[in-house]
Design a protein around this motif. Structure first.
Motif, PDB file in Angstrom:
ATOM      1  N   CYS A 242       0.806  -1.225   0.000  1.00 58.12           N
ATOM      2  CA  CYS A 242       0.000   0.000   0.000  1.00 58.12           C
ATOM      3  C   CYS A 242       0.839   1.274   0.000  1.00 58.12           C
ATOM      4  O   CYS A 242       0.302   2.370  -0.126  1.00 58.12           O
ATOM      5  N   GLY A 243       2.157   1.163   0.170  1.00 56.72           N
ATOM      6  CA  GLY A 243       3.026   2.334   0.140  1.00 56.72           C
ATOM      7  C   GLY A 243       3.082   3.117   1.434  1.00 56.72           C
ATOM      8  O   GLY A 243       3.688   4.180   1.490  1.00 56.72           O
ATOM      9  N   MET A 244       2.467   2.618   2.505  1.00 56.70           N
ATOM     10  CA  MET A 244       2.489   3.319   3.790  1.00 56.70           C
ATOM     11  C   MET A 244       3.938   3.535   4.231  1.00 56.70           C
ATOM     12  O   MET A 244       4.762   2.626   4.143  1.00 56.70           O
ATOM     13  N   ASP A 245       4.255   4.747   4.685  1.00 52.11           N
ATOM     14  CA  ASP A 245       5.619   5.113   5.034  1.00 52.11           C
ATOM     15  C   ASP A 245       5.931   4.744   6.478  1.00 52.11           C
ATOM     16  O   ASP A 245       5.159   5.054   7.382  1.00 52.11           O
ATOM     17  N   PHE A 246       7.058   4.088   6.694  1.00 56.34           N
ATOM     18  CA  PHE A 246       7.507   3.724   8.022  1.00 56.34           C
ATOM     19  C   PHE A 246       8.875   4.325   8.315  1.00 56.34           C
ATOM     20  O   PHE A 246       9.643   3.791   9.091  1.00 56.34           O
TER      21      PHE A 246
END
Length: 133
Positions: A106-110
């Protein structure tokens, strides 16, 4: 077994490294770390002691990022990451640096968080992705 928690006794020892454990189940969970070949990257065949280490390696695309990003052309060198050409590889300063902690689904940034946070996210929100690895 309960008494061991009070006395600190560790009667169950690993026959490979000698580490002691209070419970047999903990010893059994520890044993696989000595068989690194059990978990390996399908891309680079790097062995890992734990499946979670292998998953983080795959999710962060460590082996893909370590592959050579500069390739020789007729006019010098070309960077596949930033799409710039340079006469000599020493002159190249790619703006893409550091480890990218981003969910591959989903491309969620961590960014700035520990690797296990991303792994937990992928396990909870994208189990179908892990099943495909």
């Amino acid at each position: 077994m309960h008494v061991n928690t009070h006395t600190g006794a560790r009667p169950f020892t690993c026959d490979v490294c000698g580490k002691g454990f209070m419970r047999r189940t903990t010893l059994n969970a520890h044993r696989p770390i000595h068989d690194a070949s059990q978990f390996s990257c399908p891309t680079c065949n790097r062995p890992f002691k734990r499946s979670s280490e292998r998953l983080i390696h795959i999710l962060l695309k460590v082996c893909l990022r370590k592959q050579r990003i500069l390739r020789r052309t007729t006019s010098g060198w070309f960077c596949d990451v930033c799409n710039e050409g340079v006469p000599q590889p020493e002159e190249h300063r790619c703006p893409v640096k550091g480890r990218r902690r981003q969910c591959p689904v989903c491309g969620m940034d961590f960014g700035g968080q520990r690797d296990h946070k991303m792994l937990t996210h992928v396990r909870q929100d994208h189990p179908e992705f892990l099943a495909s690895l």
